[in-house]
Motif scaffolding. Structure first.
Motif, mmCIF file in Angstrom:
data_model
loop_
_atom_site.group_PDB
_atom_site.id
_atom_site.type_symbol
_atom_site.label_atom_id
_atom_site.label_comp_id
_atom_site.label_asym_id
_atom_site.label_seq_id
_atom_site.Cartn_x
_atom_site.Cartn_y
_atom_site.Cartn_z
ATOM 1 N N UNK A 180 -3.037 8.554 -8.922
ATOM 2 C CA UNK A 180 -2.986 9.318 -10.165
ATOM 3 C C UNK A 180 -4.242 9.105 -10.994
ATOM 4 N N UNK A 181 -4.764 7.909 -10.968
ATOM 5 C CA UNK A 181 -6.021 7.651 -11.677
ATOM 6 C C UNK A 181 -7.195 8.339 -10.987
ATOM 7 N N UNK A 240 2.205 -1.691 -2.482
ATOM 8 C CA UNK A 240 2.685 -0.556 -1.705
ATOM 9 C C UNK A 240 3.041 0.587 -2.661
ATOM 10 N N UNK A 241 3.592 0.214 -3.772
ATOM 11 C CA UNK A 241 3.994 1.194 -4.775
ATOM 12 C C UNK A 241 2.784 1.723 -5.542
ATOM 13 N N UNK A 242 1.838 0.848 -5.876
ATOM 14 C CA UNK A 242 0.588 1.287 -6.531
ATOM 15 C C UNK A 242 -0.150 2.290 -5.656
ATOM 16 N N UNK A 279 1.165 4.294 -3.428
ATOM 17 C CA UNK A 279 1.986 5.431 -3.024
ATOM 18 C C UNK A 279 1.159 6.717 -3.147
ATOM 19 N N UNK A 320 1.765 9.878 -3.572
ATOM 20 C CA UNK A 320 2.032 10.920 -4.556
ATOM 21 C C UNK A 320 2.259 10.356 -5.960
ATOM 22 N N UNK A 321 3.064 9.315 -6.057
ATOM 23 C CA UNK A 321 3.460 8.824 -7.372
ATOM 24 C C UNK A 321 2.770 7.518 -7.750
ATOM 25 N N UNK A 322 1.922 7.014 -6.878
ATOM 26 C CA UNK A 322 1.274 5.733 -7.138
ATOM 27 C C UNK A 322 0.231 5.819 -8.240
ATOM 28 N N UNK A 323 0.028 4.684 -8.901
ATOM 29 C CA UNK A 323 -0.917 4.633 -10.022
ATOM 30 C C UNK A 323 -2.344 4.930 -9.563
#
Lengths: 297, 277
Positions: free
Chosen positions: A140-141, A128-130, A132, A134-137
């Protein structure tokens, strides 16, 4: 076989079987009947016995008229269509690699297997956090290669693919282990003979490996379909059936109806609908297996 | 020819390392997040090694008012050990009866046990809740233990192993005057140690990770297992990802230790058909 006086033997049999058989009867056999009866009732355990009403097939009718059943099944089918091919590909590639001999194999096996032994609760929270928005990995990748990622779990379209990614990641090592056992069972002489005949790596894979592990692959598809219909933890922790009901699935709905809304009758009807579908699909799959599964003579 | 082989080997290691990275990056992400302070988790670009590492998460999750995390860890150990040993014993007892004793209806009864493996858990879930509620056993660990006493999977595998033990041993023990109870305890159990160990590990991991059934029968926060506490934290502290990652890490560590110590047994146990996934 043992021996001894009949009387002593019978007492011993009862002693050894009692705990397991008692649990079998109370928690597995009687519940089948209880569940059938409950599916015909309007039953809220908080309201006591006087409030129980017999409603016949009303609960099943409601499953149909509210379209609940159809919607939930559409969601699990979507889940399976994405999940099964993906997880079979990833686990197959892992298994093929682990089938070779190389230094450090034990360590790689541990790494591949970590997701399998981790609990679904932890895995769901991590993913769930990966995922995310806006801020998830992941996003971002994706940004690095110029893709604006979706908000995954918060998007009606992308929530299910997000859950599938997490599930594929978690389950790959498990199915790889089963496939690896099947690969190890293939007689090495087949490959030798094929090599002498000049067959390339792809040829060998297609004409030897695939047919010989097809029974295992078939079994994995069946297991995956049975498990796919019953997907729960990932959905419950990651999406809670949302957003806007986009990932409602049968087990999660059975849980909610029974233990959040206390509609135990309706939940039992849903449980039976699910069981019947799983059972029928399994039977159909077995009857079609001859088409593509090769069993050794 | 030799250079070709070296290149291939290197390619192989590159490829398998990429797959291994895919498996562990989410764990590294969990580890990295858990050592960040609240502001640092919501910062772009992502820093894998936090500028100012913080153990805030690890101190705070033990002070939460609505999830008693220390207690839930203790509960999880207690429950998992109990659910490892007792069902293992009752399964071994039943397996012994099926493998070595003669009685009427043996095959039929065994088939009924096997049938339970195909029964979806959602069918029995609601009636079992009602049964345990009627018995006043909700919010007690008996609610987890009692249904687990019937474990067809373990009975099946232990029985297979016991059938391989020659009857000569049993007959010799009987001639020496040993009772069946003694034979079970001092002969059968020691001789089937490996499979008992595998099944025990399997039970332990299953109990440690189990979520749905505890969620149904344990509503009292003091009885919560680690998974229930963690799941609840997930809904209460959705934006405190460093808390959630620290909690997840703590919940994973014991099982990883068990796995690394007993790698062979764990893999064997799962490959032989822990088909429940």
């Amino acid at each position: 076989m043992y021996t001894g006086t009949v009387k002593q033997n019978r007492r011993a049999v009862i002693f050894f079987l009692f705990p397991a058989v008692a649990a079998l009867v109370v928690f597995f056999l009687l519940p089948i009947g209880e569940s059938v009866i409950m599916s015909l009732l309007d039953y809220d355990p908080l309201k006591g016995f006087s409030a129980i009403k017999f409603v016949g097939l009303e609960n099943f009718k409601r499953l149909y008229t509210t379209k609940d059943l159809a919607i939930q099944f559409r969601h699990v089918l979507y889940y399976m269509v994405l999940y099964i091919p993906l997880v079979l590909m990833t686990s197959m590639s892992q298994a093929l690699m682990l089938n070779k001999d190389f230094a450090g194999k034990k360590l790689y096996k541990i790494l591949f297997y970590l997701p399998v032994i981790s609990s679904w609760v932890a895995v769901a929270l991590i993913w769930k956090w990966l995922l995310n928005g806006k801020y998830g990995l992941i996003n971002n990748w994706l940004m690095i290669i110029g893709i604006q990622g979706p908000s995954w779990i918060r998007s009606q379209v992308w929530a299910m693919p997000g859950v599938v990614l997490a599930a594929v990641w978690k389950d790959t090592g498990y199915y790889a282990l089963i496939l690896l056992a099947a690969l190890k069972g293939i007689d090495k002489n087949y490959y030798e003979a094929a090599r002498i005949d000049g067959a390339g790596a792809w040829q060998r894979f297609k004409s030897i490996t695939m047919p010989l592990i097809s029974p295992t692959l078939f079994l994995l598809v069946i297991i995956n379909v049975i498990n796919g219909f019953q997907v729960f933890e990932s959905i419950y922790i990651m999406t809670e059936g949302g957003p806007a009901g986009a990932t409602r699935v049968p087990v999660e709905q059975i849980y909610r109806n029974a233990f959040t809304y206390y509609n135990m009758g309706y939940a039992s009807a849903l449980a039976w609908a699910l069981a019947i579908v799983i059972f029928s699909v399994t039977v159909v799959q077995f009857s079609f297996q001859k088409k593509w599964v090769t069993y050794e003579g | 020819m030799k250079a070709d082989r070296v290149v291939r080997r290197i390619l192989f290691y590159v490829l398998i390392s990429i797959i291994a990275m895919a498996a562990i990056i989410p764990f590294l992400w969990m580890l990295s997040t858990s050592f960040k302070a609240r502001e640092a988790i919501h910062t772009i670009p992502i820093r894998w090694i936090p500028k100012e590492p913080s153990v805030e998460a690890y101190t705070q999750i033990f002070k939460l008012s609505n999830v008693n995390f220390v207690r839930s860890i203790f509960n999880s150990f207690y429950v998992s050990i109990m659910l490892t040993i007792i069902p293992l014993l009752t399964s071994a007892m039943a397996a012994f009866a099926f493998a070595k004793l003669e009685f009427k209806g043996k095959h039929a009864l065994f088939s009924v046990f096997l049938f339970t493996m195909m029964l979806p858990g959602t069918i029995t879930m609601i009636p079992n809740f009602i049964t345990l509620k009627t018995l006043g056993l909700l919010n007690s660990y008996s609610a987890l233990l009692l249904p687990a006493l019937c474990n067809a999977f373990a009975i099946f595998f232990i029985r297979q192993n016991m059938m391989r033990i020659s009857n000569i041993y049993i007959e010799a023990a009987v001639i020496d005057g040993a009772s069946l109870y003694r034979i079970f305890w001092t002969l059968m159990l020691p001789l089937t140690k490996p499979v008992l160990f595998t099944m025990g590990l399997f039970n332990f991991m299953g109990a440690w990770n189990s979520f749905l059934w505890p969620l149904i029968v344990l509503s009292n926060r003091n009885k919560w297992t680690l998974q229930l506490g963690l799941g609840n934290m997930g809904t209460q502290f959705g934006n405190y990802q460093h808390y959630l990652m620290a909690g997840s890490l703590i919940s994973i560590v014991p099982i990883v230790i068990v796995y690394i110590i007993a790698q062979k047994y764990v893999e064997e146990g799962l490959a032989t058909g822990g088909l429940k996934g």
